[in-house]
Design a protein around this motif. Structure first.
Motif, PDB file in Angstrom:
ATOM      1  N   ILE A   6       6.188  16.510   7.194  1.00 42.70           N
ATOM      2  CA  ILE A   6       5.790  17.739   7.873  1.00 42.70           C
ATOM      3  C   ILE A   6       4.283  17.941   7.826  1.00 42.70           C
ATOM      4  N   LEU A   7       3.678  17.706   6.671  1.00 39.75           N
ATOM      5  CA  LEU A   7       2.258  18.015   6.511  1.00 39.75           C
ATOM      6  C   LEU A   7       1.364  17.069   7.296  1.00 39.75           C
ATOM      7  N   THR A   8       1.589  15.773   7.153  1.00 41.08           N
ATOM      8  CA  THR A   8       0.629  14.796   7.676  1.00 41.08           C
ATOM      9  C   THR A   8       1.246  13.759   8.599  1.00 41.08           C
ATOM     10  N   GLY A   9       2.564  13.674   8.678  1.00 36.48           N
ATOM     11  CA  GLY A   9       3.173  12.610   9.459  1.00 36.48           C
ATOM     12  C   GLY A   9       2.849  11.236   8.910  1.00 36.48           C
ATOM     13  N   GLY A  10       2.604  11.162   7.584  1.00 36.03           N
ATOM     14  CA  GLY A  10       2.281   9.886   6.949  1.00 36.03           C
ATOM     15  C   GLY A  10       0.824   9.498   7.046  1.00 36.03           C
ATOM     16  N   GLY A  11       0.032  10.262   7.793  1.00 42.31           N
ATOM     17  CA  GLY A  11      -1.366   9.915   8.001  1.00 42.31           C
ATOM     18  C   GLY A  11      -2.301  10.654   7.070  1.00 42.31           C
ATOM     19  N   PRO A  12      -3.605  10.524   7.349  1.00 40.28           N
ATOM     20  CA  PRO A  12      -4.225   9.646   8.357  1.00 40.28           C
ATOM     21  C   PRO A  12      -3.971   8.163   8.049  1.00 40.28           C
ATOM     22  N   GLY A  13      -3.704   7.414   9.070  1.00 36.95           N
ATOM     23  CA  GLY A  13      -3.306   6.028   8.879  1.00 36.95           C
ATOM     24  C   GLY A  13      -1.977   5.973   8.157  1.00 36.95           C
ATOM     25  N   ILE A  14      -1.984   5.333   6.989  1.00 34.66           N
ATOM     26  CA  ILE A  14      -0.786   5.308   6.156  1.00 34.66           C
ATOM     27  C   ILE A  14      -1.079   5.934   4.787  1.00 34.66           C
TER      28      ILE A  14
ATOM     29  N   PRO B  85       0.811  -1.230   0.000  1.00 38.03           N
ATOM     30  CA  PRO B  85       0.000   0.000   0.000  1.00 38.03           C
ATOM     31  C   PRO B  85       0.840   1.274   0.000  1.00 38.03           C
ATOM     32  N   ILE B  86       1.971   1.252   0.691  1.00 35.81           N
ATOM     33  CA  ILE B  86       2.853   2.426   0.704  1.00 35.81           C
ATOM     34  C   ILE B  86       3.489   2.625  -0.671  1.00 35.81           C
ATOM     35  N   VAL B  87       3.855   1.540  -1.356  1.00 34.80           N
ATOM     36  CA  VAL B  87       4.345   1.652  -2.736  1.00 34.80           C
ATOM     37  C   VAL B  87       3.259   2.263  -3.614  1.00 34.80           C
ATOM     38  N   GLY B  88       2.008   1.843  -3.397  1.00 37.03           N
ATOM     39  CA  GLY B  88       0.893   2.422  -4.143  1.00 37.03           C
ATOM     40  C   GLY B  88       0.736   3.908  -3.870  1.00 37.03           C
ATOM     41  N   ASN B  89       0.914   4.322  -2.607  1.00 37.79           N
ATOM     42  CA  ASN B  89       0.863   5.753  -2.281  1.00 37.79           C
ATOM     43  C   ASN B  89       1.929   6.528  -3.043  1.00 37.79           C
ATOM     44  N   THR B  90       3.125   5.951  -3.114  1.00 40.63           N
ATOM     45  CA  THR B  90       4.225   6.621  -3.815  1.00 40.63           C
ATOM     46  C   THR B  90       3.913   6.766  -5.297  1.00 40.63           C
ATOM     47  N   ILE B  91       3.375   5.716  -5.898  1.00 42.54           N
ATOM     48  CA  ILE B  91       3.021   5.777  -7.317  1.00 42.54           C
ATOM     49  C   ILE B  91       1.902   6.789  -7.549  1.00 42.54           C
ATOM     50  N   TYR B  92       0.944   6.849  -6.635  1.00 41.39           N
ATOM     51  CA  TYR B  92      -0.134   7.839  -6.710  1.00 41.39           C
ATOM     52  C   TYR B  92       0.437   9.249  -6.688  1.00 41.39           C
ATOM     53  N   PHE B  93       1.363   9.490  -5.781  1.00 44.03           N
ATOM     54  CA  PHE B  93       1.984  10.809  -5.700  1.00 44.03           C
ATOM     55  C   PHE B  93       2.752  11.128  -6.985  1.00 44.03           C
ATOM     56  N   VAL B  94       3.540  10.185  -7.471  1.00 38.67           N
ATOM     57  CA  VAL B  94       4.346  10.418  -8.672  1.00 38.67           C
ATOM     58  C   VAL B  94       3.452  10.726  -9.873  1.00 38.67           C
TER      59      VAL B  94
END
Length: 308
Positions: A252-260, A85-94
């Motif tokens: 800084i903005l979210t601390g990785g949250g909410p959740g992950i 899921p964190i890899v998916g977050n990174t791809i979403y951001f990119v």
């Protein structure tokens, strides 16, 4: 008939003098390069090698390292429930950031190379966030995004749209907030690159297309865009590489949250390495990111022949 004269006895020949000169030049070049080469060796090559070796160990930072082989990689790829899921977050951001960055940068570059006044002032204003500290930028945007009294919420209220989304507290809006903030802080760099590319296009080429009856849009598609493609390629490659390593914005903005929901690969690496003290596992994550960046960059370079 030609004759050759040998150099006087005791004096070196021209060939020997040339060799001595080349040796002195090589020695001088190495002398000038030595500080950078030494720094590159000590602070880049050695840490890379140490990270690769450490990825095969379990090292809690305080205590002895235990050789575990490929356990860190197996855990990362098959057992860690949050890694993918964190890899998916990174791809979403990119995907969101790179597309918007190139679009905004190209639009402003076209505008700032047209016949407008105060071009230098606009370029300075748009480039200023790039040289501002990212942590300071993120802290300012954190105040802007506050759902209670942030400026963005006040704008929504002024327009009669309520208080707007809970940007940093809603998992659906947190990543868009990170993308917006990153876009504001980073588009100026690519804008300058594209401005340079546009200004390098010979005016005679556009004039010839104009005389042939091509309108602005046709000149952009068939003249400017093809000749700008090397600059676009460079901007895209560098933006993808930097966005895959995003850290300060979610930290800084979210601390990785909410959740992950806004945790990225580098942020997760930081958590495992410097909060959980799992240095071996963090090194394995770092090498996954390295291979991911290398793969994406390789695909981009392979595909450049189709459009650059």
């Amino acid at each position: 008939m030609t004759t050759t004269t040998d150099p006087p006895i005791g004096q070196p020949s021209a060939q020997h003098r040339g060799r001595a000169t080349r040796r002195r030049e090589r020695g001088a070049a190495l002398g000038f390069l030595a500080p950078n080469l030494l720094g590159f060796l000590v602070f880049t090559i050695v840490p890379i090698g140490a990270s690769l070796a450490l990825s095969f160990f379990e090292w809690p930072l305080i205590g002895d390292a235990v050789l575990t082989g490929l356990d860190n990689f197996r855990r990362m790829l098959f057992e860690d429930p949050v890694f993918w899921p964190i890899v998916g977050n990174t791809i979403y951001f990119v995907a969101g950031y790179v597309g918007l960055n190139i679009l905004v940068s190209l639009t402003l570059a076209l505008w700032l190379t047209s016949r407008i006044r105060l071009k230098g002032l606009y370029r300075f204003a748009f480039f200023l966030p790039v040289v501002s500290p990212m942590v300071a930028n993120a802290m300012v945007w954190r105040m802007l995004f506050r759902s209670e009294d942030g400026l963005i919420s006040q704008i929504f209220q002024f327009l009669g749209l309520g208080s707007g989304p809970n940007w940093l507290g809603d998992s659906s809006w947190a990543m868009p907030a990170v993308i917006i903030m990153s876009l504001w802080a980073g588009f100026g760099y690519n804008m300058i690159i594209l401005i340079a590319g546009l200004e390098a296009i010979p005016a005679s080429v556009e004039e010839a297309a104009h005389l042939d009856g091509a309108g602005w849009w046709s000149r952009f598609l068939h003249v400017r865009l093809p000749m700008l493609s090397p600059s676009l390629f460079f901007a895209t490659v560098m933006t993808v590489i930097s966005s895959l390593q995003v850290f300060a914005q979610p930290f800084i903005l979210t601390g990785g949250g909410p959740g992950i929901s806004t945790s990225t690969i580098v942020y997760y690496l930081y958590q495992k390495g410097f909060q959980s003290y799992e240095m071996g596992y963090a090194s394995a994550i770092a090498w996954f990111l390295f291979m991911m960046i290398m793969t994406v960059t390789f695909v981009q370079f392979r595909g450049q022949k189709r459009w650059v």
